[in-house]
Design a protein around this motif. Structure first.
Motif: not given
Length: 193
Positions: A115-143
């Motif tokens: 809600q506060k930031q502009e990006a294609d996807a929003f996610l957590f990182t675990n020791d620098g590695e993306a956690e892609p299966l708990c994440a928000i993907y914008t429709s523009a990113a998916l397109q």
């Protein structure tokens, strides 16, 4: 925004459908759906074609999105892109059904970042590695991912490869939060619950 519970895995190492494993009150998919519904968003479930009847019974009241078999990808990326094809204008908040320790407060943190930031996807990182299966993907990113797929530019059909081509907003996990991202793939893993 629409919440998507990713349930379409084959669960071959577990030996039974992980999304339909029982907790004290419900199954894993229902529990994941409730956590996303706590954010006040509509929730749907991504499944494979073999799961339709079992999820119609095991996840009542939740719309099911069956894998789009015209897409030449597999795994979680197939579930994500199938959900996008079915909901092309929606940003998608995805949560894998095999993260039963996930807590709503973490989902709320990610939703606030969205809600506060502009990006294609929003996610957590675990020791620098993306956690892609708990994440928000914008429709523009998916397109953008769909366009790469159509043009033959998606060289690997993995979530992490797709993320390499998106602008990310990330939240580093604190040490005490890492346990919530544990996914369970075998019966031996269940002993840790």
């Amino acid at each position: 925004m629409t919440g998507i519970i990713l349930c379409g895995g084959l669960s071959s190492r577990m030996g039974s459908d992980k999304g339909l494993l029982q907790t004290e009150a419900a199954n894993w998919a229902t529990d994941a759906a409730r956590k996303l519904q706590d954010l006040g968003i509509l929730v749907k479930a991504s499944i494979n074609t073999l799961q339709e009847s079992s999820y119609a019974r095991g996840l009542p009241g939740v719309e099911l999105i069956t894998d789009n078999t015209t897409l030449p990808v597999k795994g979680p990326l197939l579930g994500l892109l199938s959900a996008h094809v079915a909901n092309p204008t929606e940003d998608l908040f995805v949560l894998a059904c095999d993260m039963p320790l996930m807590e709503t407060f973490l989902l709320k943190e990610l939703y606030t970042l969205y809600q506060k930031q502009e990006a294609d996807a929003f996610l957590f990182t675990n020791d620098g590695e993306a956690e892609p299966l708990c994440a928000i993907y914008t429709s523009a990113a998916l397109q953008k991912i769909m366009t790469m797929l159509r043009k033959g530019q998606l060289k690997k059909y993995s979530m992490k490869f797709a993320l390499d081509h998106l602008q990310l907003a990330t939240l580093p996990l604190k040490e005490e939060q890492k346990k919530y991202f544990q996914n369970f793939n075998t019966h031996a893993d269940l002993n840790e619950l």
